[in-house]
Motif scaffolding. Structure first.
Motif, short mmCIF file in Angstrom:
data_model
loop_
_atom_site.label_atom_id
_atom_site.label_comp_id
_atom_site.label_asym_id
_atom_site.label_seq_id
_atom_site.Cartn_x
_atom_site.Cartn_y
_atom_site.Cartn_z
N ASP A 111 40.07 44.78 35.64
CA ASP A 111 39.83 43.80 36.71
C ASP A 111 38.36 43.76 37.09
N LYS A 112 37.66 44.88 36.91
CA LYS A 112 36.23 44.95 37.22
C LYS A 112 35.35 44.51 36.05
N GLY A 113 35.99 44.20 34.92
CA GLY A 113 35.23 43.76 33.76
C GLY A 113 34.69 44.86 32.90
N TRP A 114 35.21 46.07 33.05
CA TRP A 114 34.69 47.21 32.30
C TRP A 114 35.31 47.35 30.92
N HIS A 115 36.41 46.65 30.66
CA HIS A 115 37.07 46.71 29.36
C HIS A 115 37.49 45.31 28.95
N SER A 116 37.61 45.11 27.65
CA SER A 116 38.08 43.83 27.14
C SER A 116 39.53 43.59 27.59
N THR A 117 39.82 42.36 28.00
CA THR A 117 41.18 42.00 28.39
C THR A 117 41.92 41.27 27.27
N GLU A 118 41.29 41.12 26.11
CA GLU A 118 41.92 40.44 25.00
C GLU A 118 43.06 41.29 24.43
N ILE A 119 44.14 40.63 24.04
CA ILE A 119 45.24 41.33 23.41
C ILE A 119 44.81 41.93 22.08
N SER A 120 44.05 41.16 21.30
CA SER A 120 43.60 41.63 19.99
C SER A 120 42.12 41.29 19.83
#
Length: 338
Positions: free
Chosen positions: A305-314
């Motif tokens: 939610d903070k943008g620290w990790h990719s939110t893409e499934i793949s």
């Protein structure tokens, strides 16, 4: 032709003309009089061999003073009461009607797109947290799921909620009697259970933690089994050997998007998979618990939610080696080899 059964009070209940769902042991029918209830009606050959055993377990689960509260749990299709035919022969039981898409569809690199359009990693993690919360409640009550078949967990595409079905196969202690879980796929079992007759061996929290970790990994990795190694033996043989191809000293990650997905997972999340699937094979105390997974996945979702990790499934590309985030659980204590 519809089936007519009777509840414990002797009241007639008419089932739908066709099953709502069916499997190898039973068919599940709607009850038109009660839209939120279904009946699990066991097949004739199953009843011929196991009617007394099944009935004893179902009625113990429904009447035990500790477990009967699960009849009202919104995430469980827990047995409510037995049903008999017009001759008084036991035929199955009534339970809450559960709807949703089976988790093996959610954890599929292609199939999820049809049933979960717009799915992203935070939503995927939310499904797992919902499931883990229910499992933690069951474990406190000493209920062991035993059979971690992803098809037994129904995901609601509109709410991130998960409903657990096939509760009658679980290991429970009800009315001072133990009922074991007689089924499970070999590739979802802890190593100490492999090769044993499951109906004669008890499940433990340690064996639950191992199977649970396999399920979590498969969902996060879009269906890839943690012990599926490129050029290696079968997942079951790799479980026996503790050969987990990911992390330091691994090797053999299958071709495809799996390396990219793995690289984007937070460091401490990966650390727990390595701990469970390598050290935890010979030392069950090293298997990550439901409570620990809840803590890690909650933090993972918060950091996405903070943008620290990719939110893409793949993700299309591996995580850049210089990416570390800020105050992130991706920050390793020592340099990490992706």
């Amino acid at each position: 032709m519809s089936i007519t059964l009777r509840d414990p009070a002797g009241k007639s209940v008419q089932l739908s003309d066709t099953p709502f769902a069916q499997g190898g042991e039973a068919a599940v029918y709607d009850v038109p009089q009660f839209p939120n209830v279904v009946v699990k009606h066991y097949h004739k050959q199953v009843l011929e061999n196991r009617a007394n055993t099944l009935r004893a377990k179902i009625e113990a689960m429904a009447s035990d003073p500790v477990l009967n509260r699960f009849k009202q749990h919104p995430a469980l299709a827990w047995p409510r009461f037995s049903v008999v035919d017009e001759r008084g022969q036991w035929r199955g039981y009534a339970m809450r009607k559960a709807t949703g898409v089976r988790m093996n569809v959610l954890a599929h690199a292609i199939a999820y797109k049809k049933h979960f359009p717009g799915l992203d990693r935070p939503s995927l993690v939310s499904y797992l947290l919902n499931l883990l919360t229910t499992i933690q409640v069951l474990h406190v009550a000493k209920v062991m799921i035993g059979d971690y078949n992803p098809a037994n967990f129904l995901c609601d595409p509109g709410s991130n909620k998960v409903t657990l079905i096939d509760c009658d196969s679980w290991q429970v202690t009800a009315n001072d009697k133990s009922f074991r879980c007689p089924v499970a796929a070999a590739d979802m079992l802890a190593p100490e259970l492999l090769g044993n007759e499951l109906g004669k061996i008890g499940r433990t929290l340690a064996s639950e933690h191992f199977s649970l970790a396999i399920l979590l990994f498969k969902v996060l990795m879009l269906g890839r089994h943690p012990y599926d190694a490129c050029g290696g033996a079968s997942p079951v043989e790799n479980i026996r050997k503790g050969y987990f191809p990911y992390g330091l000293g691994g090797g053999g990650i299958p071709k495809g998007p799996w390396f990219n997905i793995w690289s984007h997972l937070p460091y401490k999340l990966k650390e727990q998979f390595v701990r469970t699937f390598k050290d935890g094979v010979s030392n069950p105390a090293n298997r990550t618990t439901a409570a620990e997974w809840i803590e890690l996945l909650t933090l993972y979702r918060h950091e996405m939610d903070k943008g620290w990790h990719s939110t893409e499934i793949s993700p299309a590309m591996p995580k850049p080696k210089d990416y570390r985030g800020t105050q992130s659980i991706s920050q390793p204590l020592v340099p990490e080899k992706q």
